[in-house]
Design a protein around this motif. Sequence first.
Motif, PDB file in Angstrom:
ATOM      1  N   GLN A  30     -13.283   3.649  -2.164  1.00 29.06           N
ATOM      2  CA  GLN A  30     -12.069   3.288  -0.954  1.00 29.06           C
ATOM      3  C   GLN A  30     -11.697   3.753  -0.222  1.00 29.06           C
ATOM      4  N   ASN A  66      -5.494  -4.212   5.636  1.00 28.92           N
ATOM      5  CA  ASN A  66      -5.272  -4.732   4.992  1.00 28.92           C
ATOM      6  C   ASN A  66      -4.568  -6.039   4.541  1.00 28.92           C
ATOM      7  N   TRP A  76      -9.440  -5.666  -0.279  1.00 30.48           N
ATOM      8  CA  TRP A  76      -9.417  -5.141  -2.060  1.00 30.48           C
ATOM      9  C   TRP A  76      -9.535  -5.987  -3.049  1.00 30.48           C
ATOM     10  N   LYS A 109      -9.413   1.368   9.256  1.00 31.68           N
ATOM     11  CA  LYS A 109      -8.518   1.274   9.767  1.00 31.68           C
ATOM     12  C   LYS A 109      -8.727   1.768  11.343  1.00 31.68           C
ATOM     13  N   ASP A 111     -12.240   2.650   2.924  1.00 35.61           N
ATOM     14  CA  ASP A 111     -10.311   1.981   3.826  1.00 35.61           C
ATOM     15  C   ASP A 111     -10.365   2.786   5.415  1.00 35.61           C
ATOM     16  N   GLU A 166       1.020  -1.125   0.264  1.00 33.66           N
ATOM     17  CA  GLU A 166      -0.183   0.251   0.025  1.00 33.66           C
ATOM     18  C   GLU A 166       0.706   1.427   0.196  1.00 33.66           C
ATOM     19  N   GLN A 201     -14.581  -5.113  -1.899  1.00 35.60           N
ATOM     20  CA  GLN A 201     -13.944  -5.447  -0.103  1.00 35.60           C
ATOM     21  C   GLN A 201     -14.418  -6.444   0.020  1.00 35.60           C
TER      22      GLN A 201
END
Lengths: 497, 497
Positions: free
Chosen positions: B49, B63, B149, B57, B53, A46, B171
Amino acid sequence: MADAITSRAEDYSQWYLDVVLNAKLADYSPVRGSMIIRPNGYALWENMQRGLDGMFKETGHENAYFPLFIPESFMAKEAEHVEGFAKECAVVTHSRLMVGENGQGLMPDPASKLEENLIVRPTSETIIWNTYAKWIQSWRDLPILINQWANVVRWEMRTRLFLRTMEFLWQEGHTAHATEAEAMEETLKILDIYTTFAQDYMAMPVIRGVKTASERFAGAVETFCIEALMQDGKALQAGTSHFLGQNFAKAFDCTFQNQNNELEYAWATSWGVSTRLIGGLVMTHSDDQGLILPPRLATKQAVIIPIYRKDDEKTAVMEVAERMVRELKDAGVGVHLDARESQRPGWKFNEYEVQGVPLRLALGPRDVKNEKVELARRDTREKEIVPQAGLAERVTRTLDEIQQGLFDRALAFRQEMTTPVDSYDAFQEVLEEKGGFVLAHWDGTAETEARIKDETKATIRCIPLEAEAASLSADEPGEDLLTGKPSSGRVVFARAY
Amino acid sequence: MADAITSRAEDYSQWYLDVVLNAKLADYSPVRGSMIIRPNGYALWENMQRGLDGMFKETGHENAYFPLFIPESFMAKEAEHVEGFAKECAVVTHSRLMVGENGQGLMPDPASKLEENLIVRPTSETIIWNTYAKWIQSWRDLPILINQWANVVRWEMRTRLFLRTMEFLWQEGHTAHATEAEAMEETLKILDIYTTFAQDYMAMPVIRGVKTASERFAGAVETFCIEALMQDGKALQAGTSHFLGQNFAKAFDCTFQNQNNELEYAWATSWGVSTRLIGGLVMTHSDDQGLILPPRLATKQAVIIPIYRKDDEKTAVMEVAERMVRELKDAGVGVHLDARESQRPGWKFNEYEVQGVPLRLALGPRDVKNEKVELARRDTREKEIVPQAGLAERVTRTLDEIQQGLFDRALAFRQEMTTPVDSYDAFQEVLEEKGGFVLAHWDGTAETEARIKDETKATIRCIPLEAEAASLSADEPGEDLLTGKPSSGRVVFARAY
């Protein structure tokens, strides 16, 4: 835990796998050749994506997503591409499962056999150029600057976590241009981005060059690459940027009306880097204690480990630890406070060492009293007691030093491991006894290249670009090692991953 | 361009496709049922996303990436899961192509037939729980909070861009817990995140509820969902969060030592949203002129179109336009200055209207002289001449108003289209003549549910959660429409995508 890691001296290949597994970057999957990218590994990917994607977007590229499946017939359309990619790939032949004939297990339902088989993309030139042919009519539609982040599958026999896997994650850029010059400019612009990324983010020095015809991407006119050197003296191709000429435009009949109202084929580039970079990162910096991460790619740049026994110690230590977290966060440091009570401090020290966290801060009752904290660098394994006052500034500076230090160390290693040779005997000796990049003259023929590869397992990693060749002192003319025929400059040989 | 868009009144289904294609969100692919997500569509997905995301988190999720291919035998391990997913899927049977027998085309090399076929993942519970069984030994290893994802494939016969495609992006979260309560808490925490995302980012009101047994995910103990209402009165399932109990842990023998040193099966959840949300976004807000984007998901929130004829006008206009860009960027607005000279202003006005950019700023020589600029809202299509002074504040405020306005409009529509009924005649009449959500009493049996579905094509979208039911006035007891048996509260029926 570090006992679980074989030393590099003992078995480099096993060391690599031990680091990847123990740092929890990846794990084996039940499907041979596929891998599971664990959270530590994916966080790295990422961060890589963020760095690259930012540079792609700054230079006008947009992301899109093309289908996973490619019709079998597409693979045959570009002649060289067939040779390169149609061989080892996953073929989807059915669209339904049914209970097996003995009433147990599952099997493909024969009635669901596809009219045309589908290939799981090994790369997407064919399906993308089939689409571009529809989107491009006029010079006004150009350039198209598209990138995609995707998974691809190439059926590999001998796989190794990150370095070579059947399925891997990558980005593939596919651009279309009105002129040859513009497409070539794009190809080199991307090579610049890859170089910046490898060197400034990954702290991994690279040589920039062009591939020989036999090492070119299937369907490309020219393939440019960045080549890195691993700690065992083997080369790793870290990224490629291809100038495709009009090959795919012709294969998929993609023409446009230019500004003079003439019909022309579009000019193409494609370029990619993959999760293979994670393997390169591991093999560039890590040591016998485990992973070493450059701070720019570490999500956890610094970890704080509180140490206490009694409750009153805990209160005092945690109060300072939490203040330090706030200070470091405010300074933009990726800091993690590991306050778990299910694990002891010693276990945590080891865990973060194996996982390559650049800086470890340990804080105990005595440190609280003295207004100090222990700072340990992962790269040099140096420890120092520093004042809590000014900690954010100190940490930020140390992270910068680590980033630069890793690059400098890797560059010094590469320089030491780059050897010019002028005879075939010396060439073979260096390959056997030292490894690394060998700079030698080559007559430019595929025959000589093939013979050398056959006899020594070394390939031409690249013909260095002009400035690169000058910096390597590889630009003076000479004579081919084997044939004695003239050469205008040295090329870079190595055994490679 | 807007002429290319069929009106909703004329043909809603064609309108939807026209908007998707003309706003360049997606295109058809040569593989039937697959789609190409174009840069405009993918930018939307990236913004989705980012929002999701971030929330994942913040709540402790990481992830990871699990393989695309699942061994055929895995699909058979969880009994209900086989029924639900093993049926329509892409089956990989060979690993190599060869030139066809007549020397033309390609075909799978019979010698490369796989020992065990591979399934392209339709969802990843099986391969993930096979892995968790390896990773989980002790309560110390729990919870595992992993999301990925990824692309998935389900062989659909009737496809529609974004709403139902063979391959889609999504996801999928997969978590493992030590206790049932903790797994249930996780399931509901994710439902909260999905709700926040749908309402605050997408400006799409949703009803939160639990699925009936027949609508449950294959292998789940309970499936929670958010349900949205489209402009044609049909429902769209926008996200699901499953409490899986110990079903997958048992199927893959995933046990752990609890704090009392007893061996227990782990508790599981899984949850996902997909690119289908883009279809939902289009159908919630857009109009006969094209796409309407909520500002929070628009990469281009405001576009500046300079208007001039002569060179001196150009100089003056561009100077102000560029100053406006700087001011708006500094205020955090996603602003785009379209300075292309290959297209006329009128063409650009139309282009950004079709593409749904929330705010259009047009700036001509007269505006420069008057220190004004024309501001046009995409949602209401209102235009206004506003002072250049204080523009950033004005634009920011207007974007907020648009975001809220879209939600309010959609909520008002849903309220108008939510109808409580107390007889089967009324139920059928509302479905036929008005559509929308129908709140009705149900006796809780699968038989009644099936008969209603059969006779009216309406399904139970969900049994609303307690607070939800209260806000819908659906929590009072009553009697089943068909059987007259007692019901503790109304459930939500609708015809659905």
